[in-house]
Scaffold this active site. Structure first.
Site, PDB file in Angstrom:
ATOM      1  N   ASP A  25       0.796  -1.244   0.000  1.00 40.67           N
ATOM      2  CA  ASP A  25       0.000   0.000   0.000  1.00 40.67           C
ATOM      3  C   ASP A  25       0.825   1.291   0.000  1.00 40.67           C
ATOM      4  O   ASP A  25       0.466   2.259   0.693  1.00 40.67           O
ATOM      5  CB  ASP A  25      -0.962   0.015   1.199  1.00 40.67           C
ATOM      6  CG  ASP A  25      -1.957  -1.125   1.168  1.00 40.67           C
ATOM      7  OD1 ASP A  25      -1.909  -1.947   0.241  1.00 40.67           O
ATOM      8  OD2 ASP A  25      -2.782  -1.201   2.096  1.00 40.67           O
ATOM      9  N   GLU A  73      -4.580  -0.795  -1.403  1.00 41.94           N
ATOM     10  CA  GLU A  73      -5.895  -0.865  -0.761  1.00 41.94           C
ATOM     11  C   GLU A  73      -6.874   0.008  -1.539  1.00 41.94           C
ATOM     12  O   GLU A  73      -6.583   1.182  -1.806  1.00 41.94           O
ATOM     13  CB  GLU A  73      -5.823  -0.373   0.688  1.00 41.94           C
ATOM     14  CG  GLU A  73      -7.181  -0.457   1.396  1.00 41.94           C
ATOM     15  CD  GLU A  73      -7.165   0.044   2.842  1.00 41.94           C
ATOM     16  OE1 GLU A  73      -6.078   0.378   3.357  1.00 41.94           O
ATOM     17  OE2 GLU A  73      -8.258   0.106   3.431  1.00 41.94           O
ATOM     18  N   LYS A 130      -6.565  -4.949  -3.096  1.00 40.53           N
ATOM     19  CA  LYS A 130      -7.212  -5.582  -1.936  1.00 40.53           C
ATOM     20  C   LYS A 130      -8.270  -4.656  -1.342  1.00 40.53           C
ATOM     21  O   LYS A 130      -8.023  -3.468  -1.161  1.00 40.53           O
ATOM     22  CB  LYS A 130      -6.156  -5.950  -0.888  1.00 40.53           C
ATOM     23  CG  LYS A 130      -5.375  -4.786  -0.303  1.00 40.53           C
ATOM     24  CD  LYS A 130      -4.213  -5.308   0.532  1.00 40.53           C
ATOM     25  CE  LYS A 130      -3.497  -4.238   1.309  1.00 40.53           C
ATOM     26  NZ  LYS A 130      -4.281  -3.521   2.311  1.00 40.53           N
ATOM     27  N   THR A 159       0.349   0.896   6.651  1.00 38.58           N
ATOM     28  CA  THR A 159       0.995   1.404   7.838  1.00 38.58           C
ATOM     29  C   THR A 159       1.305   0.239   8.777  1.00 38.58           C
ATOM     30  O   THR A 159       0.640  -0.789   8.745  1.00 38.58           O
ATOM     31  CB  THR A 159       0.114   2.442   8.601  1.00 38.58           C
ATOM     32  OG1 THR A 159      -1.074   1.788   9.068  1.00 38.58           O
ATOM     33  CG2 THR A 159      -0.257   3.604   7.714  1.00 38.58           C
ATOM     34  N   CYS A 163      -2.307  -2.096   7.888  1.00 36.94           N
ATOM     35  CA  CYS A 163      -2.255  -3.078   6.799  1.00 36.94           C
ATOM     36  C   CYS A 163      -1.049  -4.006   6.884  1.00 36.94           C
ATOM     37  O   CYS A 163      -1.141  -5.176   6.489  1.00 36.94           O
ATOM     38  CB  CYS A 163      -2.324  -2.367   5.454  1.00 36.94           C
ATOM     39  SG  CYS A 163      -3.955  -1.630   5.199  1.00 36.94           S
TER      40      CYS A 163
HETATM   41  N1  TIU Z   1      -2.677   0.586   4.167  1.00 34.09           N
HETATM   42  C1  TIU Z   1      -3.158   0.931   5.351  1.00 34.09           C
HETATM   43  O1  TIU Z   1      -2.533   0.775   6.380  1.00 34.09           O
HETATM   44  N2  TIU Z   1      -4.420   1.508   5.359  1.00 34.09           N
HETATM   45  C2  TIU Z   1      -4.889   2.285   6.357  1.00 34.09           C
HETATM   46  O2  TIU Z   1      -6.064   2.617   6.390  1.00 34.09           O
HETATM   47  N3  TIU Z   1      -3.991   2.686   7.280  1.00 34.09           N
HETATM   48  C3  TIU Z   1      -4.193   3.544   8.318  1.00 34.09           C
HETATM   49  O3  TIU Z   1      -3.268   3.695   9.105  1.00 34.09           O
HETATM   50  N4  TIU Z   1      -5.332   4.177   8.439  1.00 34.09           N
END
Ligand code: TIU
Length: 221
Positions: A25, A73, A130, A159, A163
């Site tokens: 992501d 995402e 995803k 993060t 994810c």
């Molecule tokens: N890719 C991912 O971690 N999506 C999130 O929504 N992360 C947040 O920290 N919000």
């Protein structure tokens, strides 16, 4: 077999032929100034520090012939793959599908949904779209890895506690051995990042291993 001696809680051994670099992501909306993440008041610098080490690791992984898999995402434009429980979360007017600074928020095909230029996938590298936080939920990732006889994952991206963590937990239950690269994962919340990494390596490596990308660069051919 290669061994990352500095990994915690114990050295991590992997065979490049059965290992993939997973890049989770690294999307403009999470990382770029002026994107969705920043519009929520987040400090994107906490995520952007991953770009330089990840660029180096990506180059080394490609040179060593590792499988590289990217994820994003996001949702279909009609949001039919977004459960109401996810859609109804978040600040009003800044929800999935709403117009954002870089296009509709977390919608496939929008500019902000795509991967940052620095880490653009090469032609032929799989990009797994995803709908969830975990990269295994409702995707073909498991089949893709199984087909390539991959059972070790070098995990990077954002993060750390969302994810990355969800994906590592999913991978762990499916039998993959995950090494999370601390300098190549990031969170808007430094405390969550630190504790998130500790949670992976705690209890004898309950979800996997943690090391720095330089520890991997030192052993890659
Ligand atoms: N890719 C991912 O971690 N999506 C999130 O929504 N992360 C947040 O920290 N919000």
């Amino acid at each position: 077999m290669l061994t990352v001696a500095a990994a915690r809680p114990i050295p991590y051994t992997f065979d490049p032929a059965t290992t993939a670099l997973l890049v989770i992501d690294m999307q403009r909306d999470f990382l770029e100034p002026g994107g969705f993440g920043e519009s929520l008041g987040n400090d994107v610098g906490q995520l952007r520090r991953t770009i330089a080490p990840l660029t180096r690791l990506l180059a080394a992984a490609r040179a060593a012939g590792l499988t590289v898999v990217h994820t994003r995402e996001g949702h279909l434009p009609d949001l039919s793959d977004c459960p109401p429980a996810k859609l109804n979360r978040g600040l009003p007017s800044k929800r999935i599908g709403d117009p954002g600074p870089k296009g509709r928020i977390l919608v496939r095909g929008e500019y902000g949904h795509d991967i940052v230029d620095e880490l653009a996938p090469l032609p032929g590298e799989p990009v797994v779209d995803k709908p969830g936080k975990g990269a295994f939920h409702a995707t073909g990732l498991d089949a893709l890895l199984t087909e390539r006889t991959i059972h070790s994952l070098l995990v990077t991206g954002v993060t750390t506690e969302v994810c990355v963590h969800t994906t590592v937990r999913e991978a762990n239950d499916r039998g993959y051995e995950c090494l999370v690269l601390a300098d190549c994962v990031g969170s808007y919340f430094p405390e969550f990042h630190r504790v998130g990494l500790d949670m992976i390596a705690a209890q004898g490596g309950i979800f996997g291993w943690v090391a720095d990308s330089t520890d991997v660069l030192a052993v890659l051919p």
